[in-house]
Motif scaffolding. Structure first.
Motif, mmCIF file in Angstrom:
data_model
loop_
_atom_site.group_PDB
_atom_site.id
_atom_site.type_symbol
_atom_site.label_atom_id
_atom_site.label_comp_id
_atom_site.label_asym_id
_atom_site.label_seq_id
_atom_site.Cartn_x
_atom_site.Cartn_y
_atom_site.Cartn_z
ATOM 1 N N ARG A 150 -17.561 16.766 36.942
ATOM 2 C CA ARG A 150 -18.859 16.695 37.624
ATOM 3 C C ARG A 150 -19.579 15.444 37.150
ATOM 4 N N VAL A 151 -20.314 14.812 38.046
ATOM 5 C CA VAL A 151 -21.185 13.702 37.669
ATOM 6 C C VAL A 151 -22.624 14.137 37.908
ATOM 7 N N PHE A 152 -23.481 13.767 36.982
ATOM 8 C CA PHE A 152 -24.906 14.090 37.084
ATOM 9 C C PHE A 152 -25.684 12.779 37.015
ATOM 10 N N TYR A 153 -26.188 12.345 38.171
ATOM 11 C CA TYR A 153 -26.959 11.116 38.256
ATOM 12 C C TYR A 153 -28.443 11.463 38.319
ATOM 13 N N SER A 154 -29.241 10.737 37.577
ATOM 14 C CA SER A 154 -30.677 11.030 37.514
ATOM 15 C C SER A 154 -31.316 11.035 38.908
ATOM 16 N N TYR A 155 -30.879 10.137 39.774
ATOM 17 C CA TYR A 155 -31.495 10.061 41.099
ATOM 18 C C TYR A 155 -31.133 11.253 41.974
ATOM 19 N N ASP A 156 -30.024 11.918 41.662
ATOM 20 C CA ASP A 156 -29.633 13.122 42.404
ATOM 21 C C ASP A 156 -30.379 14.356 41.919
ATOM 22 N N VAL A 157 -30.473 14.488 40.597
ATOM 23 C CA VAL A 157 -31.067 15.710 40.037
ATOM 24 C C VAL A 157 -32.582 15.598 39.874
ATOM 25 N N ARG A 158 -33.117 14.389 40.139
ATOM 26 C CA ARG A 158 -34.571 14.143 40.059
ATOM 27 C C ARG A 158 -35.123 14.391 38.655
ATOM 28 N N LEU A 159 -34.271 14.145 37.670
ATOM 29 C CA LEU A 159 -34.652 14.256 36.256
ATOM 30 C C LEU A 159 -34.035 13.079 35.526
ATOM 31 N N ALA A 160 -34.572 12.757 34.348
ATOM 32 C CA ALA A 160 -34.026 11.647 33.577
ATOM 33 C C ALA A 160 -33.983 11.993 32.096
ATOM 34 N N LYS A 161 -32.979 11.467 31.415
ATOM 35 C CA LYS A 161 -32.926 11.570 29.958
ATOM 36 C C LYS A 161 -34.108 10.781 29.398
ATOM 37 N N PRO A 162 -34.717 11.210 28.305
ATOM 38 C CA PRO A 162 -34.308 12.307 27.408
ATOM 39 C C PRO A 162 -34.990 13.641 27.675
ATOM 40 N N SER A 163 -35.433 13.891 28.887
ATOM 41 C CA SER A 163 -36.073 15.164 29.215
ATOM 42 C C SER A 163 -35.135 16.329 28.902
ATOM 43 N N PRO A 164 -35.598 17.345 28.169
ATOM 44 C CA PRO A 164 -34.741 18.503 27.880
ATOM 45 C C PRO A 164 -34.200 19.169 29.144
ATOM 46 N N GLU A 165 -34.977 19.076 30.235
ATOM 47 C CA GLU A 165 -34.582 19.740 31.480
ATOM 48 C C GLU A 165 -33.271 19.198 32.042
ATOM 49 N N ILE A 166 -33.018 17.912 31.845
ATOM 50 C CA ILE A 166 -31.790 17.361 32.435
ATOM 51 C C ILE A 166 -30.555 17.839 31.679
ATOM 52 N N TYR A 167 -30.666 18.006 30.359
ATOM 53 C CA TYR A 167 -29.531 18.525 29.591
ATOM 54 C C TYR A 167 -29.293 19.997 29.931
ATOM 55 N N GLN A 168 -30.374 20.749 30.066
ATOM 56 C CA GLN A 168 -30.226 22.153 30.429
ATOM 57 C C GLN A 168 -29.633 22.290 31.824
ATOM 58 N N HIS A 169 -30.010 21.381 32.714
ATOM 59 C CA HIS A 169 -29.454 21.386 34.067
ATOM 60 C C HIS A 169 -27.938 21.194 34.024
ATOM 61 N N VAL A 170 -27.473 20.253 33.209
ATOM 62 C CA VAL A 170 -26.033 19.997 33.090
ATOM 63 C C VAL A 170 -25.319 21.223 32.527
ATOM 64 N N LEU A 171 -25.870 21.798 31.459
ATOM 65 C CA LEU A 171 -25.249 22.969 30.841
ATOM 66 C C LEU A 171 -25.141 24.122 31.842
ATOM 67 N N THR A 172 -26.224 24.354 32.578
ATOM 68 C CA THR A 172 -26.261 25.463 33.534
ATOM 69 C C THR A 172 -25.303 25.227 34.700
ATOM 70 N N GLU A 173 -25.385 24.036 35.285
ATOM 71 C CA GLU A 173 -24.559 23.726 36.459
ATOM 72 C C GLU A 173 -23.070 23.702 36.111
ATOM 73 N N ALA A 174 -22.747 23.218 34.910
ATOM 74 C CA ALA A 174 -21.342 23.128 34.506
ATOM 75 C C ALA A 174 -20.833 24.439 33.916
ATOM 76 N N GLY A 175 -21.745 25.343 33.572
ATOM 77 C CA GLY A 175 -21.345 26.607 32.964
ATOM 78 C C GLY A 175 -20.766 26.427 31.577
ATOM 79 N N ILE A 176 -21.401 25.562 30.786
ATOM 80 C CA ILE A 176 -20.920 25.281 29.430
ATOM 81 C C ILE A 176 -22.019 25.589 28.419
#
Length: 217
Positions: A150-176
Protein backbone atom coordinates in the motif's frame (compact mmCIF):
# COMPACT_ATOMS: atom_id res chain seq x y z
CA UNK A 1 16.13 5.89 17.25
CA UNK A 2 19.05 4.95 15.00
CA UNK A 3 18.32 1.28 14.40
CA UNK A 4 15.62 -1.34 14.65
CA UNK A 5 15.98 -2.60 18.22
CA UNK A 6 13.59 -5.53 18.14
CA UNK A 7 13.58 -7.58 14.94
CA UNK A 8 12.03 -10.68 16.52
CA UNK A 9 8.50 -9.20 16.34
CA UNK A 10 9.05 -7.29 13.12
CA UNK A 11 6.51 -7.96 10.38
CA UNK A 12 5.95 -4.60 8.69
CA UNK A 13 8.22 -1.94 7.22
CA UNK A 14 7.05 1.58 6.38
CA UNK A 15 9.28 3.81 4.25
CA UNK A 16 9.39 7.52 3.64
CA UNK A 17 10.21 8.46 0.03
CA UNK A 18 12.42 11.58 -0.10
CA UNK A 19 15.99 11.09 1.16
CA UNK A 20 15.13 7.54 2.18
CA UNK A 21 14.43 5.90 -1.18
CA UNK A 22 15.23 8.73 -3.58
CA UNK A 23 17.74 11.49 -2.68
CA UNK A 24 16.31 14.99 -2.78
CA UNK A 25 17.47 18.60 -2.79
CA UNK A 26 14.78 20.73 -1.15
CA UNK A 27 16.44 23.96 -2.26
CA UNK A 28 16.51 23.11 -5.98
CA UNK A 29 12.90 24.02 -6.86
CA UNK A 30 13.27 27.39 -5.12
CA UNK A 31 16.46 28.08 -7.08
CA UNK A 32 14.73 27.20 -10.34
CA UNK A 33 11.56 29.18 -9.63
CA UNK A 34 13.72 32.14 -8.58
CA UNK A 35 15.50 31.99 -11.94
CA UNK A 36 12.20 31.74 -13.79
CA UNK A 37 10.75 34.69 -11.89
CA UNK A 38 13.94 36.75 -11.89
CA UNK A 39 13.67 37.05 -8.12
CA UNK A 40 16.09 36.44 -5.24
CA UNK A 41 15.80 32.95 -3.74
CA UNK A 42 14.97 34.29 -0.28
CA UNK A 43 12.03 36.18 -1.76
CA UNK A 44 10.66 32.98 -3.29
CA UNK A 45 11.15 31.16 0.02
CA UNK A 46 9.21 33.95 1.75
CA UNK A 47 6.34 33.65 -0.76
CA UNK A 48 6.15 29.87 -0.22
CA UNK A 49 6.01 30.29 3.56
CA UNK A 50 3.59 33.21 3.55
CA UNK A 51 1.00 31.43 1.40
CA UNK A 52 1.54 27.88 2.66
CA UNK A 53 1.29 26.69 -0.93
CA UNK A 54 3.41 23.55 -0.57
CA UNK A 55 1.46 22.35 2.46
CA UNK A 56 -1.84 23.00 0.69
CA UNK A 57 -0.70 21.04 -2.34
CA UNK A 58 0.78 18.15 -0.36
CA UNK A 59 -2.38 17.75 1.72
CA UNK A 60 -4.70 17.77 -1.27
CA UNK A 61 -6.29 21.15 -0.60
CA UNK A 62 -5.32 22.23 -4.12
CA UNK A 63 -4.90 20.02 -7.19
CA UNK A 64 -2.22 20.12 -9.91
CA UNK A 65 -3.92 22.84 -11.94
CA UNK A 66 -4.58 25.04 -8.91
CA UNK A 67 -0.98 24.58 -7.72
CA UNK A 68 0.39 25.71 -11.08
CA UNK A 69 -2.03 28.66 -11.20
CA UNK A 70 -0.95 29.69 -7.70
CA UNK A 71 2.72 29.54 -8.76
CA UNK A 72 1.98 31.73 -11.78
CA UNK A 73 -0.04 34.20 -9.77
CA UNK A 74 2.61 34.50 -7.06
CA UNK A 75 5.73 34.58 -9.24
CA UNK A 76 4.85 35.47 -12.84
CA UNK A 77 5.22 39.02 -14.09
CA UNK A 78 2.19 40.05 -16.16
CA UNK A 79 4.45 41.07 -19.05
CA UNK A 80 6.08 37.63 -19.36
CA UNK A 81 5.05 35.19 -22.06
CA UNK A 82 2.81 32.29 -21.05
CA UNK A 83 5.25 29.78 -22.58
CA UNK A 84 7.77 30.61 -19.90
CA UNK A 85 5.23 29.47 -17.31
CA UNK A 86 3.68 26.56 -19.18
CA UNK A 87 2.54 23.55 -17.16
CA UNK A 88 5.54 21.46 -18.19
CA UNK A 89 7.96 24.24 -17.24
CA UNK A 90 6.47 24.51 -13.75
CA UNK A 91 6.43 20.72 -13.37
CA UNK A 92 10.07 20.45 -14.44
CA UNK A 93 11.15 23.14 -11.97
CA UNK A 94 9.12 21.50 -9.19
CA UNK A 95 10.67 18.08 -9.95
CA UNK A 96 14.25 19.32 -9.66
CA UNK A 97 13.93 18.36 -5.98
CA UNK A 98 14.38 14.74 -7.13
CA UNK A 99 17.97 13.55 -7.60
CA UNK A 100 19.34 10.35 -9.16
CA UNK A 101 17.69 7.22 -7.81
CA UNK A 102 20.12 4.53 -6.55
CA UNK A 103 18.75 1.29 -8.03
CA UNK A 104 20.33 -0.80 -5.28
CA UNK A 105 17.85 0.66 -2.79
CA UNK A 106 14.95 -0.59 -4.91
CA UNK A 107 16.56 -4.00 -5.27
CA UNK A 108 16.93 -4.29 -1.48
CA UNK A 109 13.30 -3.31 -0.94
CA UNK A 110 12.24 -5.97 -3.45
CA UNK A 111 14.23 -8.55 -1.45
CA UNK A 112 12.47 -7.50 1.76
CA UNK A 113 9.06 -8.26 0.21
CA UNK A 114 9.80 -11.95 0.75
CA UNK A 115 9.72 -11.57 4.54
CA UNK A 116 7.83 -8.37 5.38
CA UNK A 117 4.75 -6.39 4.49
CA UNK A 118 5.98 -3.17 2.92
CA UNK A 119 4.31 0.25 2.91
CA UNK A 120 5.17 3.75 1.73
CA UNK A 121 4.23 6.91 3.66
CA UNK A 122 5.19 10.22 2.11
CA UNK A 123 4.42 13.91 2.36
CA UNK A 124 4.40 14.53 -1.36
CA UNK A 125 2.54 15.82 -4.41
CA UNK A 126 1.06 14.16 -7.51
CA UNK A 127 3.62 15.82 -9.80
CA UNK A 128 6.46 14.30 -7.79
CA UNK A 129 4.90 10.83 -7.66
CA UNK A 130 4.37 10.76 -11.42
CA UNK A 131 8.01 11.73 -11.91
CA UNK A 132 9.32 9.11 -9.48
CA UNK A 133 7.26 6.43 -11.21
CA UNK A 134 8.60 7.57 -14.57
CA UNK A 135 12.16 7.30 -13.22
CA UNK A 136 11.46 3.82 -11.85
CA UNK A 137 9.98 2.47 -15.05
CA UNK A 138 12.82 3.98 -17.09
CA UNK A 139 15.16 1.91 -14.90
CA UNK A 140 13.06 -1.22 -15.54
CA UNK A 141 11.83 -1.16 -11.96
CA UNK A 142 8.27 -1.46 -10.60
CA UNK A 143 6.28 1.66 -9.86
CA UNK A 144 5.80 2.66 -6.23
CA UNK A 145 2.30 1.22 -6.29
CA UNK A 146 3.73 -2.11 -7.51
CA UNK A 147 6.71 -2.08 -5.16
CA UNK A 148 4.67 -1.64 -1.98
CA UNK A 149 1.58 -3.40 -0.67
CA UNK A 150 0.00 0.00 0.00
CA UNK A 151 1.14 3.56 -0.62
CA UNK A 152 -0.04 6.42 1.57
CA UNK A 153 0.44 9.85 0.01
CA UNK A 154 -0.32 12.94 2.07
CA UNK A 155 -2.34 14.48 -0.75
CA UNK A 156 -4.58 11.40 -0.90
CA UNK A 157 -5.22 10.99 2.81
CA UNK A 158 -5.43 14.77 3.44
CA UNK A 159 -3.01 14.42 6.36
CA UNK A 160 0.71 15.04 6.72
CA UNK A 161 3.55 13.82 8.91
CA UNK A 162 4.27 14.34 11.77
CA UNK A 163 0.56 14.45 12.66
CA UNK A 164 -0.29 11.42 14.83
CA UNK A 165 -3.44 10.96 12.74
CA UNK A 166 -1.53 9.99 9.62
CA UNK A 167 0.38 7.20 11.39
CA UNK A 168 -2.82 5.91 12.96
CA UNK A 169 -4.45 6.02 9.53
CA UNK A 170 -1.69 3.81 8.10
CA UNK A 171 -1.89 1.34 10.99
CA UNK A 172 -5.68 1.10 10.72
CA UNK A 173 -5.87 0.89 6.93
CA UNK A 174 -3.06 -1.67 6.72
CA UNK A 175 -4.34 -3.69 9.68
CA UNK A 176 -0.97 -3.66 11.43
CA UNK A 177 0.16 -2.99 15.01
CA UNK A 178 2.94 -0.61 16.14
CA UNK A 179 5.10 -3.16 17.98
CA UNK A 180 5.45 -5.25 14.82
CA UNK A 181 6.26 -2.24 12.64
CA UNK A 182 9.39 -0.24 11.76
CA UNK A 183 9.29 3.17 10.08
CA UNK A 184 12.21 4.77 8.22
CA UNK A 185 12.28 8.55 7.70
CA UNK A 186 14.97 11.24 7.46
CA UNK A 187 13.05 13.87 9.43
CA UNK A 188 13.43 13.95 13.22
CA UNK A 189 9.93 15.31 13.83
CA UNK A 190 8.41 12.56 11.70
CA UNK A 191 10.38 9.95 13.65
CA UNK A 192 9.14 11.35 16.95
CA UNK A 193 5.57 11.35 15.69
CA UNK A 194 5.72 7.68 14.76
CA UNK A 195 7.60 6.65 17.90
CA UNK A 196 4.88 8.27 20.05
CA UNK A 197 2.49 5.59 18.76
CA UNK A 198 4.90 2.79 19.65
CA UNK A 199 6.30 2.25 16.16
CA UNK A 200 10.02 1.39 15.92
CA UNK A 201 10.98 4.63 14.20
CA UNK A 202 14.44 4.90 12.64
CA UNK A 203 15.92 8.20 11.47
CA UNK A 204 17.94 7.80 8.28
CA UNK A 205 20.86 10.21 8.64
CA UNK A 206 23.62 10.92 6.10
CA UNK A 207 26.22 9.77 5.32
CA UNK A 208 24.35 6.52 6.05
CA UNK A 209 21.65 5.43 3.63
CA UNK A 210 18.65 3.16 3.97
CA UNK A 211 20.86 0.24 2.94
CA UNK A 212 22.91 0.67 6.11
CA UNK A 213 19.80 0.59 8.28
CA UNK A 214 18.42 -2.45 6.49
CA UNK A 215 21.50 -4.64 6.85
CA UNK A 216 20.19 -6.44 9.90
CA UNK A 217 16.53 -6.49 8.89
Amino acid sequence: MNSVTNTSLLKNLIFDLGDVIIPIDLTAPVRNFAMLANLPEDEVWAVWKQHGLINQYETGLVDDAAFRDHVRRLLKNDTETSDRWADEVIDTAWNTVLLDLPVERIERIKELKQNYRLFLLSNTSPIHIRRVNYILTSLNQPTLEELFERVFYSYDVRLAKPSPEIYQHVLTEAGIVPEETAFFDDNAANIQGAAALGIQAVQVQPPLTILDYLKDV
